[in-house]
Design a protein around this motif. Structure first.
Motif, PDB file in Angstrom:
ATOM      1  N   GLY A 172      23.500  -9.591   3.330  1.00 41.76           N
ATOM      2  CA  GLY A 172      22.243  -9.639   4.082  1.00 41.76           C
ATOM      3  C   GLY A 172      21.301 -10.691   3.541  1.00 41.76           C
ATOM      4  O   GLY A 172      20.658 -11.431   4.300  1.00 41.76           O
ATOM      5  N   THR A 173      21.222 -10.796   2.219  1.00 40.82           N
ATOM      6  CA  THR A 173      20.374 -11.817   1.601  1.00 40.82           C
ATOM      7  C   THR A 173      20.859 -13.220   1.960  1.00 40.82           C
ATOM      8  O   THR A 173      20.063 -14.119   2.239  1.00 40.82           O
ATOM      9  N   ALA A 174      22.185 -13.405   1.964  1.00 35.33           N
ATOM     10  CA  ALA A 174      22.751 -14.718   2.285  1.00 35.33           C
ATOM     11  C   ALA A 174      22.436 -15.120   3.726  1.00 35.33           C
ATOM     12  O   ALA A 174      22.124 -16.291   3.996  1.00 35.33           O
TER      13      ALA A 174
ATOM     14  N   ASP B 253      20.450 -18.388   4.964  1.00 39.36           N
ATOM     15  CA  ASP B 253      20.993 -19.317   5.968  1.00 39.36           C
ATOM     16  C   ASP B 253      19.949 -19.633   7.030  1.00 39.36           C
ATOM     17  O   ASP B 253      19.795 -20.779   7.460  1.00 39.36           O
ATOM     18  N   ARG B 254      19.237 -18.601   7.454  1.00 36.65           N
ATOM     19  CA  ARG B 254      18.204 -18.802   8.479  1.00 36.65           C
ATOM     20  C   ARG B 254      17.077 -19.678   7.936  1.00 36.65           C
ATOM     21  O   ARG B 254      16.562 -20.555   8.643  1.00 36.65           O
ATOM     22  N   THR B 255      16.700 -19.443   6.699  1.00 35.26           N
ATOM     23  CA  THR B 255      15.632 -20.250   6.102  1.00 35.26           C
ATOM     24  C   THR B 255      16.058 -21.712   5.976  1.00 35.26           C
ATOM     25  O   THR B 255      15.273 -22.629   6.241  1.00 35.26           O
TER      26      THR B 255
ATOM     27  N   LEU C 138      14.400 -25.019   7.606  1.00 36.21           N
ATOM     28  CA  LEU C 138      14.038 -26.235   6.869  1.00 36.21           C
ATOM     29  C   LEU C 138      14.630 -27.474   7.529  1.00 36.21           C
ATOM     30  O   LEU C 138      13.992 -28.533   7.591  1.00 36.21           O
ATOM     31  N   GLU C 139      15.847 -27.352   8.037  1.00 33.83           N
ATOM     32  CA  GLU C 139      16.473 -28.478   8.740  1.00 33.83           C
ATOM     33  C   GLU C 139      15.697 -28.819  10.012  1.00 33.83           C
ATOM     34  O   GLU C 139      15.490 -29.995  10.334  1.00 33.83           O
TER      35      GLU C 139
ATOM     36  N   GLY D 210      21.005 -23.129  -4.357  1.00 32.95           N
ATOM     37  CA  GLY D 210      21.478 -22.562  -5.615  1.00 32.95           C
ATOM     38  C   GLY D 210      21.609 -21.055  -5.539  1.00 32.95           C
ATOM     39  O   GLY D 210      22.610 -20.476  -6.008  1.00 32.95           O
ATOM     40  N   THR D 211      20.600 -20.400  -4.936  1.00 31.85           N
ATOM     41  CA  THR D 211      20.667 -18.939  -4.795  1.00 31.85           C
ATOM     42  C   THR D 211      21.827 -18.536  -3.896  1.00 31.85           C
ATOM     43  O   THR D 211      22.556 -17.580  -4.182  1.00 31.85           O
ATOM     44  N   LEU D 212      22.015 -19.280  -2.813  1.00 33.34           N
ATOM     45  CA  LEU D 212      23.100 -18.975  -1.886  1.00 33.34           C
ATOM     46  C   LEU D 212      24.452 -19.175  -2.560  1.00 33.34           C
ATOM     47  O   LEU D 212      25.402 -18.403  -2.323  1.00 33.34           O
TER      48      LEU D 212
END
Length: 400
Positions: free
Chosen positions: A49-51, A55-57, A61-62, A356-358
């Motif tokens: 869920g965090t990943a 991904d959405r964030t 940003l893109e 990095g977190t992902l």
């Protein structure tokens, strides 16, 4: 009481143990093949869920980056266009100064007017510039059609006054290109705060030499009209036409009233009037057209020549204000470009952190996974060996 261990139970426990080991090995094989720690969401629901949120964030940003590129392109084009318009205005000012030379003939001034007509056309073309994708730079939000067009009275603006705000980083917005109405149309006249003019019907040779605020009094923004009554005498009228002052005048001296001053050269005739008050607005194209009309005129009388000089000086003041307004628009665009650069640095830092977190959530630690795979393989082989030996414990093997 002794629990009875049946052959069926032993077979079942051995089978269950081998299946668990095979499942774990299968999961490890998928992880090693894909390089991903999270093959399915059930591997770690919280991490999965965090990943997805990350991904959405990152996708957002893109999108912010694409917004920034689009706005930066438009602002960069605006900078180039306004630089060209500024060059036009510099040339107009040079020509106006040249035309104000009393030694020039009417033919010389008409030649200058011809060049000004070419600049007029160029300025209109610049004002209708596009961003390369078919959208007009200076139309505001109504940028699907040319914002400026010629009319019988000059040039009309068809855009709106909306200046888009575009998000280029989380909670960071920049402004799009400035609407053309704020660059080319709403230009303050005079010195930007105050303006003065001679009445068109003046019969004398009075020429405005200067004006501004009087250091001895506070101007409240009122308008005044100086009317010469004869023999150097004058009356001061307010905006309603009521006489509020008066006095005698000597050429070159300032006339002051209500916190404003105006200096007049030449010799005004009785009945001549000069207005001074708050600056109005005039579009660049009207300023150019007025200047062209002034240069194409051929006054023979001293009064006509004084009127032409007043018009030329007024045009030079208005051209200076228009140039300043274009410079201000370029400065505002430059500030937005700087903000886009700052937002790009923020996006890049956020992207690195989130990537990095992902990676920690999804990417596989091959050393750990291979070690676990070897351990599970060994455990499975051990379970299979134990099961094989257990099969030999049957009493039926002793009955021969």
């Amino acid at each position: 009481m002794t629990d009875r261990i049946s052959t069926g139970m032993m077979y079942g426990q051995s089978l269950s143990g081998m299946l668990v080991r095979q499942k774990q090995l299968n999961t490890l094989q998928q992880q090693l093949a894909t390089g991903q720690k999270l093959v399915t969401a059930k591997d770690d629901p919280v991490a999965a869920g965090t990943a997805v949120g990350l991904d959405r964030t990152l996708a957002e940003l893109e999108r912010f980056g694409k917004n920034a590129n689009t706005v930066a392109n438009r602002l960069g084009l605006q900078e180039n266009v306004l630089a060209q318009a500024g060059d036009y205005m510099i040339r107009v000012n040079e020509l106006a100064i040249q035309a104000n030379n009393s030694s020039l003939s009417d033919q010389d001034r008409q030649a200058i007017a011809a060049e000004l007509r070419s600049i007029y056309d160029g300025m209109l073309s610049v004002a209708n510039s596009t961003d390369g994708s078919g959208r007009y730079l200076f139309g505001g939000s109504a940028d699907d059609a040319a914002p400026f067009s010629r009319t019988s009275g000059g040039v009309a603006y068809h855009g709106d006054q909306t200046q888009r705000r575009v998000e280029v980083a989380p909670e960071t917005f920049v402004k799009d290109a400035t609407p053309g109405s704020e660059i080319f149309m709403r230009v303050r006249t005079g010195d930007g705060t105050m303006d003065a003019s001679a009445q068109a019907a003046n019969a004398g040779t009075g020429v405005i030499a200067g004006y501004g605020r009087d250091s001895g009094g506070a101007w409240n923004g009122a308008s005044y009209r100086i009317v010469f009554t004869g023999a150097g005498a004058y009356d001061v009228l307010d905006g309603t036409g009521a006489t509020v002052g008066g006095g005698t005048w000597t050429a070159g001296e300032d006339i002051t009233h209500g916190g404003v001053r105006i200096a007049i050269d030449g010799q005004p005739a009785p009945g001549d009037a000069f207005d001074v008050g708050p600056a109005g607005t005039r579009d660049v194209f009207a300023t150019l057209q007025n200047l062209i009309g002034t240069l194409e005129s051929s006054p023979a009388s001293p009064a006509g020549q004084a009127a032409r000089q007043n018009a030329l000086q007024a045009a030079m003041r208005d051209v200076a204000r228009a140039s300043e307004q274009m410079i201000d628009a370029r400065a505002a665009g430059g500030a937005q470009l700087a903000a886009i650069d700052d937002a790009g640095a923020v996006r890049e830092a956020n992207d690195v952190t989130m990537q990095g977190t992902l990676s920690e959530l999804r990417d596989l630690d091959y050393a750990e996974a291979i070690t676990r795979f070897q351990l599970e393989s060994t455990a499975l082989q051990t379970a299979q060996t134990v099961f094989t030996r257990m099969q030999g414990l049957s009493l039926f093997n002793l009955l021969r």
